[in-house]
Design a protein around this motif. Structure first.
Motif, PDB file in Angstrom:
ATOM      1  N   LYS A  22      -6.963  33.215  -5.568  1.00 28.00           N
ATOM      2  CA  LYS A  22      -7.615  32.367  -6.577  1.00 28.00           C
ATOM      3  C   LYS A  22      -9.059  32.793  -6.846  1.00 28.00           C
ATOM      4  O   LYS A  22      -9.740  32.195  -7.666  1.00 28.00           O
ATOM      5  N   ASN A  23      -9.524  33.806  -6.109  1.00 33.44           N
ATOM      6  CA  ASN A  23     -10.873  34.335  -6.257  1.00 33.44           C
ATOM      7  C   ASN A  23     -11.927  33.230  -6.102  1.00 33.44           C
ATOM      8  O   ASN A  23     -12.810  33.066  -6.937  1.00 33.44           O
TER       9      ASN A  23
ATOM     10  N   PRO B 115      -0.824  31.792   2.604  1.00 35.44           N
ATOM     11  CA  PRO B 115      -1.609  32.028   3.828  1.00 35.44           C
ATOM     12  C   PRO B 115      -2.167  33.446   3.949  1.00 35.44           C
ATOM     13  O   PRO B 115      -3.202  33.643   4.570  1.00 35.44           O
ATOM     14  N   ASP B 116      -1.487  34.418   3.332  1.00 33.88           N
ATOM     15  CA  ASP B 116      -1.978  35.801   3.417  1.00 33.88           C
ATOM     16  C   ASP B 116      -3.220  36.025   2.558  1.00 33.88           C
ATOM     17  O   ASP B 116      -3.911  37.030   2.723  1.00 33.88           O
ATOM     18  N   SER B 117      -3.501  35.098   1.631  1.00 29.17           N
ATOM     19  CA  SER B 117      -4.662  35.293   0.769  1.00 29.17           C
ATOM     20  C   SER B 117      -5.811  34.334   1.103  1.00 29.17           C
ATOM     21  O   SER B 117      -6.827  34.337   0.427  1.00 29.17           O
ATOM     22  N   VAL B 118      -5.644  33.506   2.153  1.00 32.94           N
ATOM     23  CA  VAL B 118      -6.699  32.568   2.541  1.00 32.94           C
ATOM     24  C   VAL B 118      -7.345  33.048   3.837  1.00 32.94           C
ATOM     25  O   VAL B 118      -6.675  33.199   4.856  1.00 32.94           O
ATOM     26  N   PHE B 119      -8.641  33.294   3.758  1.00 40.36           N
ATOM     27  CA  PHE B 119      -9.408  33.735   4.920  1.00 40.36           C
ATOM     28  C   PHE B 119     -10.334  32.591   5.328  1.00 40.36           C
ATOM     29  O   PHE B 119     -11.093  32.101   4.498  1.00 40.36           O
ATOM     30  N   ILE B 120     -10.245  32.159   6.575  1.00 38.62           N
ATOM     31  CA  ILE B 120     -11.089  31.091   7.090  1.00 38.62           C
ATOM     32  C   ILE B 120     -11.976  31.661   8.181  1.00 38.62           C
ATOM     33  O   ILE B 120     -11.500  32.376   9.067  1.00 38.62           O
ATOM     34  N   GLU B 121     -13.269  31.348   8.091  1.00 41.35           N
ATOM     35  CA  GLU B 121     -14.248  31.872   9.045  1.00 41.35           C
ATOM     36  C   GLU B 121     -14.131  33.391   9.125  1.00 41.35           C
ATOM     37  O   GLU B 121     -13.983  33.979  10.195  1.00 41.35           O
TER      38      GLU B 121
ATOM     39  N   LYS C  30      -7.518  20.841  -0.984  1.00 37.07           N
ATOM     40  CA  LYS C  30      -6.119  20.992  -0.572  1.00 37.07           C
ATOM     41  C   LYS C  30      -5.475  22.189  -1.251  1.00 37.07           C
ATOM     42  O   LYS C  30      -4.748  22.964  -0.627  1.00 37.07           O
ATOM     43  N   ASP C  31      -5.737  22.341  -2.546  1.00 37.44           N
ATOM     44  CA  ASP C  31      -5.154  23.436  -3.312  1.00 37.44           C
ATOM     45  C   ASP C  31      -5.671  24.786  -2.819  1.00 37.44           C
ATOM     46  O   ASP C  31      -4.915  25.740  -2.681  1.00 37.44           O
TER      47      ASP C  31
END
Length: 185
Positions: free
Chosen positions: A155-156, A126-132, A119-120
């Motif tokens: 969060k690397n 959202p600008d730093s989370v890349f999905i697929e 969850k965290d």
């Protein structure tokens, strides 16, 4: 390698380069590798369940674009044959799950999505989370490509979702990772 966020399966397949899923056949023999390039494996039920869990966790809005749940019918009966034929027509190009497979995938995905760490990682900026996210590049004279399940840049953290049949022990998890060469991805 520049990443393309939320890359589709078709976009990824069209990228120039070889991915590790194909290349790992080279460790068996060069002939296995060459054969695998033109002979894709038929997805097993376990692989379909794993892909379903993956999609439920990371791209739940795309789940029913990729998967269909087969109706439980007796295809010897005329009415059920019609239901089955309609299902087949409406689920073309989708992975098909039985209800039991769907229940298993849902239970697994629910466990992952309820996990505090997950969850965290997924709900950060959202600008730093890349999905697929995927991409390709030239590596030592060879074209390679890859895809990351989830990358949280701030969060690397890189997250790769894997499933297995059993409730694994730590030693089983190490065995799975080594046997399937996950460490090389």
């Amino acid at each position: 390698m520049p990443l393309i966020n939320d890359i589709t399966d078709a976009q990824y397949e069209s990228l120039d380069g070889i991915n590790f899923s194909k290349f790992k056949n080279f460790f068996t023999s060069p002939y296995h590798f060459k054969w695998s390039l033109n002979n894709p494996e038929k997805p097993t039920d376990d692989l379909i369940i794993g892909n379903a869990v993956h999609t439920m966790c990371l791209q739940p809005d795309k789940f029913y674009d990729k998967f269909a749940v087969a109706p439980k019918v007796d295809r010897r009966k005329t009415e059920d044959k019609l239901i089955w034929n309609e299902f087949c027509a409406s689920s073309e190009n989708k992975s098909v799950l039985t209800q039991e497979m769907m229940d298993m995938a849902f239970a697994c995905a629910s466990s992952v999505k309820d996990n505090k760490f997950f969850k965290d990682i997924i709900s950060s900026n959202p600008d730093s989370v890349f999905i697929e996210a995927g991409g390709s590049c030239d590596f030592s004279g060879s074209k390679i490509k890859g895809r990351i399940d989830l990358y949280n840049k701030s969060k690397n953290v890189i997250l790769d979702i894997k499933t297995c049949k059993d409730m694994p022990t730590l030693s089983q998890m190490k065995y799975y990772a080594e046997d399937r060469m996950h460490y090389m991805q």
